[in-house]
Design an enzyme around this catalytic site. Structure first.
Site, short mmCIF file in Angstrom:
data_model
loop_
_atom_site.label_atom_id
_atom_site.label_comp_id
_atom_site.label_asym_id
_atom_site.label_seq_id
_atom_site.Cartn_x
_atom_site.Cartn_y
_atom_site.Cartn_z
N GLU A 7 -5.24 -1.11 2.02
CA GLU A 7 -5.20 0.29 2.43
C GLU A 7 -6.49 1.02 2.10
O GLU A 7 -6.90 1.91 2.82
CB GLU A 7 -4.01 1.00 1.78
CG GLU A 7 -3.92 2.48 2.13
CD GLU A 7 -2.59 3.10 1.78
OE1 GLU A 7 -2.57 4.31 1.52
OE2 GLU A 7 -1.58 2.39 1.77
N LYS A 8 -7.13 0.62 1.00
CA LYS A 8 -8.33 1.34 0.57
C LYS A 8 -9.24 0.38 -0.19
O LYS A 8 -8.80 -0.69 -0.63
CB LYS A 8 -7.95 2.55 -0.29
CG LYS A 8 -7.08 2.21 -1.49
CD LYS A 8 -6.67 3.45 -2.26
CE LYS A 8 -5.57 4.21 -1.59
NZ LYS A 8 -4.27 3.54 -1.66
N ASP A 102 -0.20 0.09 0.88
CA ASP A 102 0.57 0.49 -0.30
C ASP A 102 2.06 0.27 -0.04
O ASP A 102 2.52 0.31 1.11
CB ASP A 102 0.31 1.96 -0.64
CG ASP A 102 -1.01 2.15 -1.39
OD1 ASP A 102 -1.61 1.14 -1.79
OD2 ASP A 102 -1.43 3.31 -1.57
N ASP A 104 4.83 1.68 0.40
CA ASP A 104 5.67 2.81 0.77
C ASP A 104 5.64 2.96 2.28
O ASP A 104 4.98 2.20 2.99
CB ASP A 104 5.21 4.10 0.08
CG ASP A 104 3.77 4.50 0.40
OD1 ASP A 104 3.17 3.88 1.31
OD2 ASP A 104 3.26 5.42 -0.25
N TYR A 320 1.51 1.92 -9.64
CA TYR A 320 1.45 2.75 -8.43
C TYR A 320 2.10 4.11 -8.67
O TYR A 320 3.26 4.19 -9.06
CB TYR A 320 2.16 2.02 -7.29
CG TYR A 320 2.15 2.76 -5.98
CD1 TYR A 320 0.99 2.88 -5.23
CD2 TYR A 320 3.31 3.34 -5.49
CE1 TYR A 320 0.98 3.55 -4.03
CE2 TYR A 320 3.31 4.02 -4.29
CZ TYR A 320 2.15 4.13 -3.57
OH TYR A 320 2.14 4.80 -2.37
N ARG A 322 2.64 6.98 -6.60
CA ARG A 322 3.36 7.79 -5.62
C ARG A 322 4.80 7.27 -5.47
O ARG A 322 5.26 6.96 -4.38
CB ARG A 322 2.64 7.77 -4.27
CG ARG A 322 1.27 8.42 -4.30
CD ARG A 322 0.52 8.15 -3.00
NE ARG A 322 -0.83 8.69 -3.03
CZ ARG A 322 -1.21 9.79 -2.40
NH1 ARG A 322 -0.33 10.48 -1.70
NH2 ARG A 322 -2.45 10.21 -2.47
#
Length: 668
Positions: A7-8, A102, A104, A320, A322
């Site tokens: 993702e990043k 991620d 989610d 993580y 979030r």
């Protein structure tokens, strides 16, 4: 060649570090043997603006609404084209692909939409990482899953994105246009979460402004019992003038009783003494942490989120962040003692807390049945060196560590006593609390507890030694703060009026998500609908006008909270996205029919001067969106015509060291 798309960049580096072999840096990727690890920069794609479907939508007109794409399109973000090209070239060479978004809903969408946009047709594996430390990443790499298992999560995220586009684009255009007809110069942004949140604050402000304090009166008596003294409070009966909270509104009855009390005798007619055991507060979800950090350290919700991202990505000190879960996997319990001792070895505060732990305990926080895609926030075990962190980072880390450490403390044990006395045929009550075993309590507060009641025996005589009346005034509701607004968003059922919906929403995720609640507050501040005053959040005149001009249903939380329920059923493969979006379109047409310039004009007039004025940003452009000059006005109009029409869709940005990465503005 195997390609892993993270993702990043920070996640990509953690994955590369956990792979066997030497890592070589390439343009937009990392090469480790036969595996290449590349990344997104947040969302590389965004929903196409209305004029991409039809050039006539560049002009904002009410007769164009609702704008509903027949076939949805995504377009590259302006600064994402270079990284998209890197991924396209790598996909042409790859023979296997791993999705490493991620864990989610939005993380599933972010990478998968790129994979589909670039035309990959082969199988995709799913890599789920919630802890960037090498051992955790190595374990995750050894447990790859089939990405098809997460297709419902992707469908839910895509349905959310499309629903937000439809809702934000159409309603923002409708109310901006009616606002212009009513004399308001500027975009009026409407969002399916941000607007109900604004509604919560605006209605609270009105309740405060309209509040009229009323006097009430409290009669107390000091009593002598066999084992000492205590204070008890009179409980006036229903034949006296009481408010809905049982407070006495007339002083005369209290005065009449007070005159008879000195030296009066009575008896303890009812005694309820119970021993209670209380477990430690659970480890944090992001929202629970934001509430606590706002209360203890006055950190804004966005500040807490940014600090958590730094602790997770840059320092790799926490898992993580979030997360909406407050439980931990059972497999983590056995090694938690070693992990926490390693993490806290360099910090005196953590060492003191660890001294009271018993790692043979089986805390309720470790429960696989309550852990979903991600678990509660926890230390990773990497040594904590507070001198290497900023003060906010150290403070937030200690809160996260404390709540996990507390799971291995004894329970708090108390003796709760409720006593009821009959004196002159009137009822007086007292209650006390005695701590028998402090357990985890000292980790959370150093305040002294209220003194316990003396030893009491039901039926024993009592004598009044002193009495008086305290004259008080009812108080208005408290203004919202970051902490109380986040808590309200978490427990939105309290603000729902319809009983059936209230029952449905109880125990659900509430308004917004863990990842978006802070962003929603900051969005409302930046758009000039809210301001911060002495730590409180207040609605501006523009914010009040928008809430008054909109249909009531668009300003209340029922719709968006029920959206989240529907999205959850889609994510759990219990429902298809089609019926959800069809229902949204029906609601949307009904809301658009209520757009009325007369109502907007009346709202603007009634709220002129109501609420504080937002500060102008450094650019000289007011936060309301009104340009500061004729040239700026023209530029703003051109920009609005060329964009999607709703700044609800512009996305959110969070600082990642010196790099900014963006995920679409979920739920904003």
């Amino acid at each position: 060649m195997r390609l892993i798309i993270a993702e990043k960049p920070s996640l990509a580096r953690a994955i590369a570090d956990a792979l066997p072999g030497r890592t070589q840096r390439r343009d937009g990727a990392l090469e480790v043997g036969d595996t290449w690890v590349s990344w997104c920069l947040g969302h590389l794609l965004e929903p196409a603006p209305p004029d991409a479907y039809d050039p006539r939508y560049k002009q904002w007109r009410l007769d164009h609404l609702p704008i509903v794409p027949e076939r949805w399109r995504l377009v590259p973000r302006h600064k994402a084209r270079g990284q998209l090209k890197v991924l396209r070239d790598l996909l042409k060479r790859a023979d296997s692909l791993v999705h490493a978004g991620d864990p989610d809903r939005e993380g599933q969408l972010l990478v998968q939409e790129v994979i589909e946009h670039l035309g990959w047709r082969g199988p995709v594996a799913r890599l789920l990482i919630s802890d960037l430390n090498r051992p955790a990443v190595t374990r995750a790499l050894a447990a790859l899953q089939d990405n098809r298992r997460y297709q419902p999560l992707y469908e839910a995220a895509r349905a959310r994105s499309r629903a937000d586009w439809l809702y934000g684009i159409n309603l923002s255009r409708a109310w901006t246009l009616t606002g212009r007809q009513a004399g308001h110069d500027g975009v009026l942004s409407v969002g399916r979460v941000q607007t109900p949140v604004l509604g919560l604050v605006a209605r609270r402000d009105i309740d405060i402004a309209r509040f009229e304090p009323r006097p009430y009166h409290v009669l107390w008596a000091d009593l002598t019992v066999a084992a000492g003294e205590l204070r008890a409070w009179w409980q006036p009966g229903e034949h006296h003038p009481l408010d809905d909270q049982g407070r006495l509104l007339a002083r005369a009855p209290a005065e009449a009783l007070l005159a008879r009390l000195p030296g009066a005798e009575g008896r303890l007619t009812r005694l309820d003494a119970r021993r209670k055991r209380q477990s430690a507060p659970l480890p944090y979800s992001l929202s629970a942490l934001q509430v606590d950090a706002a209360r203890r350290h006055r950190f804004s919700a966005q500040q807490v989120l940014d600090v958590c991202q730094a602790l997770y990505e840059r320092h790799q000190l926490i898992t993580y962040p979030r997360s909406d879960c407050r439980y931990l996997p059972e497999e983590h319990r056995a090694g938690m003692g070693t992990l926490l001792e390693r993490a806290g070895a360099g910090d005196a505060t953590l060492r003191d807390w660890l001294a009271g732990t018993d790692f043979t305990r089986r805390p309720r926080a470790f429960d696989d049945a309550r852990v979903g895609a991600h678990h509660a926030l926890a230390p990773t075990g990497k040594p904590f060196a507070p001198e290497r962190l900023s003060p906010p980072e150290a403070a937030i880390y200690r809160l996260i560590a404390r709540n996990v450490i507390a799971q291995f403390y004894p329970m708090l044990e108390t003796r709760e006593v409720k006593a009821e006395f009959t004196i002159l045929d009137e009822t007086f009550r007292a209650q006390g609390r005695e701590i028998l075993v402090a357990g985890w309590k000292p980790l959370f507060t150093s305040r002294d507890e209220a003194p316990p009641l003396p030893a009491l025996t039901e039926g024993e005589p009592v004598t009044v030694t002193n009495a008086d009346i305290d004259d008080k005034l009812t108080r208005p509701p408290e203004p919202f703060t970051d902490a109380s607004l986040i808590k309200a968003m978490m427990n939105i059922a309290r603000y729902v009026e319809e009983p059936a919906v209230k029952r449905t929403l109880r125990d659900t995720d509430g308004l917004g998500t863990e990842a978006t609640r802070a962003t929603i507050i900051e969005t409302l501040l930046k758009r000039g609908y809210l301001v911060r005053q002495s730590g409180n959040l207040r609605a501006t005149a523009t914010g009040h006008a928008l809430i008054q001009a909109l249909p009531d249903a668009a300003t209340r939380p029922e719709r968006t909270a029920l959206w989240e329920q529907r999205l959850r059923t889609i994510a759990e493969a219990e429902e298809a996205p089609g019926p959800f979006l069809d229902g949204l379109l029906a609601d949307l047409r009904e809301l658009l029919a209520a757009a009325d310039a007369g109502r907007m004009r009346q709202a603007l007039g009634e709220t002129r001067g109501l609420g504080p004025t937002p500060k102008k940003p450094a650019s000289g452009k007011p936060a309301s969106g009104k340009p500061a000059s004729k040239k700026a006005k023209a530029s703003s109009r051109r920009r609005r015509s060329s964009q999607s029409g709703s700044s609800d869709m512009t996305g959110k940005s969070t600082r990642r060291g010196t790099r900014r990465t963006t995920r679409q503005g979920e739920d904003t």
